[in-house]
Write an enzyme that holds these catalytic residues in place. Structure first.
Site, PDB file in Angstrom:
ATOM      1  N   GLY A 254       0.836  -1.209   0.000  1.00 46.94           N
ATOM      2  CA  GLY A 254       0.000   0.000   0.000  1.00 46.94           C
ATOM      3  C   GLY A 254       0.866   1.254   0.000  1.00 46.94           C
ATOM      4  O   GLY A 254       0.575   2.243  -0.669  1.00 46.94           O
ATOM      5  N   ASP A 255       1.966   1.189   0.742  1.00 48.85           N
ATOM      6  CA  ASP A 255       2.854   2.359   0.822  1.00 48.85           C
ATOM      7  C   ASP A 255       3.540   2.593  -0.516  1.00 48.85           C
ATOM      8  O   ASP A 255       3.721   3.726  -0.956  1.00 48.85           O
ATOM      9  CB  ASP A 255       3.916   2.123   1.896  1.00 48.85           C
ATOM     10  CG  ASP A 255       3.306   1.625   3.189  1.00 48.85           C
ATOM     11  OD1 ASP A 255       3.984   0.875   3.912  1.00 48.85           O
ATOM     12  OD2 ASP A 255       2.144   1.957   3.451  1.00 48.85           O
TER      13      ASP A 255
HETATM   14  O1  TA6 Z   1       2.855  -0.649   5.697  1.00 45.77           O
HETATM   15  C1  TA6 Z   1       3.970  -1.366   6.153  1.00 45.77           C
HETATM   16  C2  TA6 Z   1       4.366  -0.845   7.547  1.00 45.77           C
HETATM   17  O2  TA6 Z   1       4.817   0.479   7.507  1.00 45.77           O
HETATM   18  C3  TA6 Z   1       5.423  -1.756   8.127  1.00 45.77           C
HETATM   19  O3  TA6 Z   1       6.700  -1.293   7.757  1.00 45.77           O
HETATM   20  C4  TA6 Z   1       5.156  -1.715   9.646  1.00 45.77           C
HETATM   21  O4  TA6 Z   1       6.122  -0.893  10.283  1.00 45.77           O
HETATM   22  C5  TA6 Z   1       3.717  -1.182   9.761  1.00 45.77           C
HETATM   23  O5  TA6 Z   1       3.251  -0.902   8.420  1.00 45.77           O
HETATM   24  C6  TA6 Z   1       3.585   0.093  10.548  1.00 45.77           C
HETATM   25  O6  TA6 Z   1       2.200   0.419  10.467  1.00 45.77           O
HETATM   26  P1  TA6 Z   1       1.612   1.599  11.416  1.00 45.77           P
HETATM   27  O7  TA6 Z   1       0.200   1.802  10.922  1.00 45.77           O
HETATM   28  O8  TA6 Z   1       1.716   1.067  12.837  1.00 45.77           O
HETATM   29  O9  TA6 Z   1       2.494   2.809  11.187  1.00 45.77           O
END
Ligand code: TA6
Length: 312
Positions: A254-255
């Site tokens: 998604g990122d």
């Molecule tokens: O989308 C991936 C991610 O950023 C992972 O790297 C993990 O750190 C998690 O999602 C963090 O999600 P949050 O919503 O807690 O910032």
């Protein structure tokens, strides 16, 4: 300049388990390593891989900062975070096993941030912004930050005239929407929570959107995982169908999608080109074992395999 704001970054420990992850059993690790965590940082990785100038900012705990900075610099990301003395960068865990049926993500809440620190960061950050800038808030703040404080940061960014892109969930997404960002990118679960509708199909998603009273947001893109995504833009609706590939690590797709969208907006792509490009970046990410990064040459090939249908 493009700024990515990660209010609660992380160091992801990526753990590959040798067999199928099983309760009550000693699950042996075959490989583990650190990667960048926190959604805005992943957007910066995409932009840096595309040789697009960007600055990764937000809050970062003093303890662990050097480790995360080293990971960011390895990926050619320029970090300029607001350091939180005597607090730590949170450690998250992304676990995959031999089934390759998807990752298990285990995340910490993150550090406490004082109101004074929020104000100091907001004043310092917004003093740099000009209307030509794009500011991407991706990932929720630490759950210890109120949606009110989160919205106040976004409102202060908005008044500078910079373009606001938001990828958040729950009450933070609700708060962000009140600032009418240029683009939001909830996934289907986040959108279902936002609209209080049950969403299991494309039709459900369209009905939920058409019955919602979302304020004027230029691009609402709802990601549907392997089913692709739906874009609502003015009175148009586009459906995006990605190519089928072997997923190695679904974390960060998604990122990466947001990173591709931001790049395409920055390069003033057409809507179809923006959707095809962002989807190809996200699919390429899924094919990598890490939680951030993609292969630009692979994405270029995948882009030709993306199907875009204009539904309305
Ligand atoms: O989308 C991936 C991610 O950023 C992972 O790297 C993990 O750190 C998690 O999602 C963090 O999600 P949050 O919503 O807690 O910032």
């Amino acid at each position: 300049m493009i700024y990515t704001v990660t209010l609660n970054p992380a160091i992801d420990q990526i753990i590959h388990v040798r067999d199928e992850l099983t309760r009550g059993k000693n699950n042996r690790i075959s490989e583990s390593y650190n990667d960048i965590g926190g959604k805005g940082t992943h957007v910066s990785v995409v932009l840096s891989y595309l040789e697009t100038p960007n600055i990764a900012t937000g809050f970062i705990g003093e303890t662990g900062k050097d480790t995360l900075y080293a990971l960011l610099r390895e990926r050619k990301v320029h970090p300029e975070f607001y350091v939180l003395p005597k607090r730590s960068v949170r450690q998250n865990y992304v676990i995959m096993d031999k089934t390759q049926a998807g990752s298990f993500m285990i995340t910490h809440v993150g550090p406490t941030i004082t109101t004074e620190e929020i104000k100091a960061f907001t004043t310092d950050f917004t003093s740099k912004l000009v209307p030509e800038d794009i500011v991407v808030f991706a990932g929720n703040p630490s759950q210890l930050m109120s949606p009110f404080d989160y919205r106040s940061i976004l409102e202060n960014v908005k008044v500078t005239g910079a373009q606001l892109i938001v990828d958040a969930s729950g009450n933070y997404l609700k708060a962000a929407i009140e600032t009418a960002p240029t683009l939001i990118k909830p996934n289907q679960y986040e959108f279902a929570e936002l609209t209080k509708k049950t969403i299991t199909s494309i039709t459900d998603t369209i009905e939920a959107m058409e019955n919602s009273n979302l304020p004027n947001i230029k691009y609402t893109i709802i990601s549907l995982g392997k089913k692709g995504s739906l874009l609502f833009h003015e009175d148009s609706i586009y459906r995006v169908i990605p190519p089928k590939v072997k997923t190695v690590n679904d974390t960060g797709c998604g990122d990466a999608f947001v990173g591709g969208l931001v790049y395409a907006l920055y390069k003033r792509y057409s809507i179809e080109e923006m959707l095809a490009f962002a989807t190809s970046v996200s699919v390429s990410k899924a094919m990598q074992p890490t939680s951030s990064g993609f292969v630009p040459s692979e994405a270029q090939l995948l882009k030709e395999q993306v199907t875009i249908e204009r539904i309305k």
